[in-house]
Design a protein around this motif. Structure first.
Motif, PDB file in Angstrom:
ATOM      1  N   MET A  22       0.841  -1.191   0.000  1.00 34.32           N
ATOM      2  CA  MET A  22       0.000   0.000   0.000  1.00 34.32           C
ATOM      3  C   MET A  22       0.880   1.247   0.000  1.00 34.32           C
ATOM      4  SD  MET A  22      -3.147  -0.906   2.590  1.00 34.32           S
ATOM      5  CE  MET A  22      -2.062  -1.305   3.955  1.00 34.32           C
ATOM      6  N   PRO A  23       0.455   2.298  -0.688  1.00 34.52           N
ATOM      7  CA  PRO A  23       1.299   3.501  -0.797  1.00 34.52           C
ATOM      8  C   PRO A  23       1.229   4.380   0.453  1.00 34.52           C
ATOM      9  CG  PRO A  23      -0.723   3.781  -2.057  1.00 34.52           C
ATOM     10  CD  PRO A  23      -0.759   2.397  -1.498  1.00 34.52           C
ATOM     11  N   PHE A  24       2.372   4.555   1.087  1.00 35.98           N
ATOM     12  CA  PHE A  24       2.502   5.471   2.207  1.00 35.98           C
ATOM     13  C   PHE A  24       3.638   6.440   1.899  1.00 35.98           C
ATOM     14  CE2 PHE A  24       0.390   1.923   4.264  1.00 35.98           C
ATOM     15  CZ  PHE A  24      -0.512   2.540   5.134  1.00 35.98           C
ATOM     16  N   ALA A  25       3.459   7.689   2.286  1.00 32.08           N
ATOM     17  CA  ALA A  25       4.517   8.691   2.149  1.00 32.08           C
ATOM     18  C   ALA A  25       5.018   9.040   3.556  1.00 32.08           C
ATOM     19  CB  ALA A  25       3.988   9.944   1.463  1.00 32.08           C
ATOM     20  N   HIS A  26       6.293   8.842   3.782  1.00 34.83           N
ATOM     21  CA  HIS A  26       6.903   9.199   5.055  1.00 34.83           C
ATOM     22  C   HIS A  26       7.413  10.630   4.913  1.00 34.83           C
ATOM     23  CE1 HIS A  26       6.906   5.075   6.800  1.00 34.83           C
ATOM     24  NE2 HIS A  26       6.838   4.751   5.513  1.00 34.83           N
ATOM     25  N   VAL A  27       6.563  11.575   5.289  1.00 37.28           N
ATOM     26  CA  VAL A  27       6.855  12.998   5.108  1.00 37.28           C
ATOM     27  C   VAL A  27       6.388  13.782   6.325  1.00 37.28           C
ATOM     28  CG1 VAL A  27       6.710  12.894   2.572  1.00 37.28           C
ATOM     29  CG2 VAL A  27       4.655  13.410   3.903  1.00 37.28           C
ATOM     30  N   ASN A  28       7.054  14.889   6.598  1.00 37.73           N
ATOM     31  CA  ASN A  28       6.638  15.811   7.650  1.00 37.73           C
ATOM     32  C   ASN A  28       6.434  15.100   8.990  1.00 37.73           C
ATOM     33  OD1 ASN A  28       6.087  18.517   8.364  1.00 37.73           O
ATOM     34  ND2 ASN A  28       3.872  18.211   8.192  1.00 37.73           N
ATOM     35  N   GLY A  29       7.228  14.068   9.238  1.00 37.13           N
ATOM     36  CA  GLY A  29       7.105  13.314  10.474  1.00 37.13           C
ATOM     37  C   GLY A  29       5.897  12.409  10.534  1.00 37.13           C
ATOM     38  N   LEU A  38       1.735   8.959   5.799  1.00 36.24           N
ATOM     39  CA  LEU A  38       0.461   9.296   5.186  1.00 36.24           C
ATOM     40  C   LEU A  38       0.067   8.265   4.132  1.00 36.24           C
ATOM     41  CD1 LEU A  38       1.038  13.129   4.585  1.00 36.24           C
ATOM     42  CD2 LEU A  38      -0.062  12.045   6.571  1.00 36.24           C
ATOM     43  N   TYR A  39      -1.119   7.706   4.285  1.00 35.96           N
ATOM     44  CA  TYR A  39      -1.656   6.827   3.255  1.00 35.96           C
ATOM     45  C   TYR A  39      -2.255   7.683   2.145  1.00 35.96           C
ATOM     46  CZ  TYR A  39      -4.523   3.465   0.774  1.00 35.96           C
ATOM     47  OH  TYR A  39      -5.087   2.688  -0.214  1.00 35.96           O
ATOM     48  N   TYR A  40      -1.988   7.290   0.905  1.00 35.09           N
ATOM     49  CA  TYR A  40      -2.538   8.035  -0.227  1.00 35.09           C
ATOM     50  C   TYR A  40      -2.831   7.087  -1.375  1.00 35.09           C
ATOM     51  CZ  TYR A  40       1.983   7.569  -2.556  1.00 35.09           C
ATOM     52  OH  TYR A  40       3.108   7.045  -3.155  1.00 35.09           O
ATOM     53  N   GLU A  41      -3.632   7.546  -2.305  1.00 34.44           N
ATOM     54  CA  GLU A  41      -3.871   6.856  -3.572  1.00 34.44           C
ATOM     55  C   GLU A  41      -3.705   7.865  -4.695  1.00 34.44           C
ATOM     56  OE1 GLU A  41      -7.503   4.616  -3.631  1.00 34.44           O
ATOM     57  OE2 GLU A  41      -7.009   3.536  -1.763  1.00 34.44           O
ATOM     58  N   GLY A  48      -8.431   7.006   8.843  1.00 32.59           N
ATOM     59  CA  GLY A  48      -8.168   5.974   7.861  1.00 32.59           C
ATOM     60  C   GLY A  48      -6.896   5.199   8.128  1.00 32.59           C
ATOM     61  N   GLN A  49      -6.162   4.939   7.061  1.00 31.15           N
ATOM     62  CA  GLN A  49      -4.957   4.123   7.173  1.00 31.15           C
ATOM     63  C   GLN A  49      -3.734   4.929   7.603  1.00 31.15           C
ATOM     64  OE1 GLN A  49      -4.625   0.846   4.162  1.00 31.15           O
ATOM     65  NE2 GLN A  49      -6.373   1.882   3.210  1.00 31.15           N
ATOM     66  N   THR A  50      -3.881   6.234   7.713  1.00 31.67           N
ATOM     67  CA  THR A  50      -2.815   7.057   8.293  1.00 31.67           C
ATOM     68  C   THR A  50      -2.828   6.965   9.814  1.00 31.67           C
ATOM     69  OG1 THR A  50      -2.719   8.613   6.438  1.00 31.67           O
ATOM     70  CG2 THR A  50      -2.043   9.463   8.587  1.00 31.67           C
ATOM     71  N   ALA A  51      -3.978   6.726  10.410  1.00 32.89           N
ATOM     72  CA  ALA A  51      -4.130   6.764  11.860  1.00 32.89           C
ATOM     73  C   ALA A  51      -3.307   5.679  12.551  1.00 32.89           C
ATOM     74  CB  ALA A  51      -5.595   6.623  12.240  1.00 32.89           C
ATOM     75  N   ASP A  52      -2.691   6.047  13.669  1.00 31.43           N
ATOM     76  CA  ASP A  52      -2.101   5.099  14.609  1.00 31.43           C
ATOM     77  C   ASP A  52      -3.151   4.867  15.689  1.00 31.43           C
ATOM     78  OD1 ASP A  52      -0.817   3.829  16.715  1.00 31.43           O
ATOM     79  OD2 ASP A  52       0.992   5.065  16.605  1.00 31.43           O
ATOM     80  N   PRO A  53      -3.675   3.648  15.839  1.00 37.78           N
ATOM     81  CA  PRO A  53      -4.752   3.433  16.806  1.00 37.78           C
ATOM     82  C   PRO A  53      -4.386   3.809  18.239  1.00 37.78           C
ATOM     83  CG  PRO A  53      -4.532   1.541  15.341  1.00 37.78           C
ATOM     84  CD  PRO A  53      -3.345   2.423  15.081  1.00 37.78           C
ATOM     85  N   ALA A  54      -3.096   3.777  18.552  1.00 38.05           N
ATOM     86  CA  ALA A  54      -2.668   3.958  19.941  1.00 38.05           C
ATOM     87  C   ALA A  54      -2.399   5.406  20.311  1.00 38.05           C
ATOM     88  CB  ALA A  54      -1.419   3.121  20.214  1.00 38.05           C
ATOM     89  N   ARG A  55      -2.207   6.286  19.314  1.00 37.12           N
ATOM     90  CA  ARG A  55      -1.840   7.662  19.660  1.00 37.12           C
ATOM     91  C   ARG A  55      -2.145   8.615  18.515  1.00 37.12           C
ATOM     92  NH1 ARG A  55       4.471   8.397  20.386  1.00 37.12           N
ATOM     93  NH2 ARG A  55       3.831  10.580  20.265  1.00 37.12           N
ATOM     94  N   CYS A  56      -2.313   9.871  18.872  1.00 39.49           N
ATOM     95  CA  CYS A  56      -2.438  10.936  17.881  1.00 39.49           C
ATOM     96  C   CYS A  56      -1.902  12.199  18.540  1.00 39.49           C
ATOM     97  CB  CYS A  56      -3.890  11.125  17.450  1.00 39.49           C
ATOM     98  SG  CYS A  56      -4.096  12.265  16.058  1.00 39.49           S
ATOM     99  N   ASP A  57      -0.718  12.602  18.133  1.00 36.64           N
ATOM    100  CA  ASP A  57      -0.080  13.765  18.743  1.00 36.64           C
ATOM    101  C   ASP A  57      -0.839  15.043  18.392  1.00 36.64           C
ATOM    102  OD1 ASP A  57       1.910  12.170  19.822  1.00 36.64           O
ATOM    103  OD2 ASP A  57       3.235  12.408  18.089  1.00 36.64           O
ATOM    104  N   PRO A  58      -0.751  16.069  19.247  1.00 37.91           N
ATOM    105  CA  PRO A  58      -1.434  17.330  18.960  1.00 37.91           C
ATOM    106  C   PRO A  58      -1.024  17.906  17.600  1.00 37.91           C
ATOM    107  CG  PRO A  58      -0.666  17.305  21.224  1.00 37.91           C
ATOM    108  CD  PRO A  58      -0.076  16.096  20.560  1.00 37.91           C
TER     109      PRO A  58
END
Length: 262
Positions: free
Chosen positions: A1-8, A11-14, A58-68
């Motif tokens: 699946m396409p993910f971009a590792h950017v800006n920390g 990100l899942y994208y199509e 969506g698929q960008t989310a980390d179920p365990a955390r979401c930083d401010p």
């Protein structure tokens, strides 16, 4: 699946690819990039269509955390994603929350933006009376899980009443975790008022708004359109908040006519 590792972020994208001009779609709160499937299907033969899942979704989310984060951070995510894909300029199309970040991207990365498509969104903060209701709803959801009753209210706000695709989205909402719900709602509630900055956005803009939007009053979309120097507005009869998803035919027609004029 396409993910971009950017800006920390991861990100899942199509991306439909191709050599055509680029349009990137940014989704609303509690949604994901798939909400633009009707628009991608309509445009993919002539436009390079990019969709993505924003922080906490969506698929960008980390179920365990979401930083401010703020919508300026999300705007930077979008800019970094487009740079990752080698895109120098794009039409930014955003629904609700996606419009919030698209407007801020136009303010902070103006060279990246060819035009704006603003679907059921606004430049103002939330109305206090609507916010109070949202807070009660989200508190109950986070404390007790997504009951059928709450799922029905959320569907009413976002999708309107009687839309056949609502159960599919309600099933997705049951997958949201508390860290993501809490932070995404906090970001929504704490955003700044950018209505006095709209005059700085000089690219062509199309404002699309559902006639029966339960989340954002039509007058607020009209005020945004009035504040943008080169905006036109289309009201979608009978549509609610996610007008592009529930009423794709008139939205796609307005979108195609706007893009043809660029």
């Amino acid at each position: 699946m396409p993910f971009a590792h950017v800006n920390g972020q991861k990100l899942y994208y199509e991306d439909t690819g191709g050599e055509g001009p680029v349009i990137v779609f940014s989704h609303g709160l509690l949604m994901d990039g798939s909400m633009f499937a009707p628009q991608v299907e309509a445009l993919r033969s002539t436009w390079r269509c990019i969709t993505w899942d924003e922080r906490g979704h969506g698929q960008t989310a980390d179920p365990a955390r979401c930083d401010p984060f703020t919508y300026y951070d999300s705007a930077n995510d979008l800019a970094a994603l487009l740079a990752h894909l080698g895109v120098q300029q794009a039409v930014l199309a955003g629904m609700s929350q996606g419009g919030y970040l698209s407007l801020r991207c136009a303010l902070t990365h103006p060279d990246l933006v060819r035009a704006l498509v603003l679907i059921n969104t606004q430049a103002l903060p939330e109305q206090p009376e609507k916010m109070a209701g949202h807070e009660v709803l989200m508190k109950a959801w986070m404390e007790n899980g997504l009951s059928d009753e709450i799922a029905g209210v959320v569907a009413h706000i976002i999708l309107g009443d009687g839309w056949a695709g609502a159960p599919q989205w309600q099933a997705k909402w049951r997958g949201f975790t508390v860290p993501n719900l809490m932070q995404c709602f906090t970001t929504l509630a704490s955003r700044d008022d950018i209505s006095d900055r709209l005059g700085a956005i000089t690219v062509p803009a199309l404002v699309v708004h559902g006639e029966l939007d339960n989340a954002i009053d039509l007058q607020r979309a009209q005020a945004m359109a009035d504040g943008l120097p080169r905006a036109s507005m289309v009201v979608v009869p009978g549509a609610g908040h996610a007008s592009n998803l529930t009423h794709p035919e008139p939205v796609n027609a307005a979108l195609a006519a706007f893009l043809a004029r660029l």
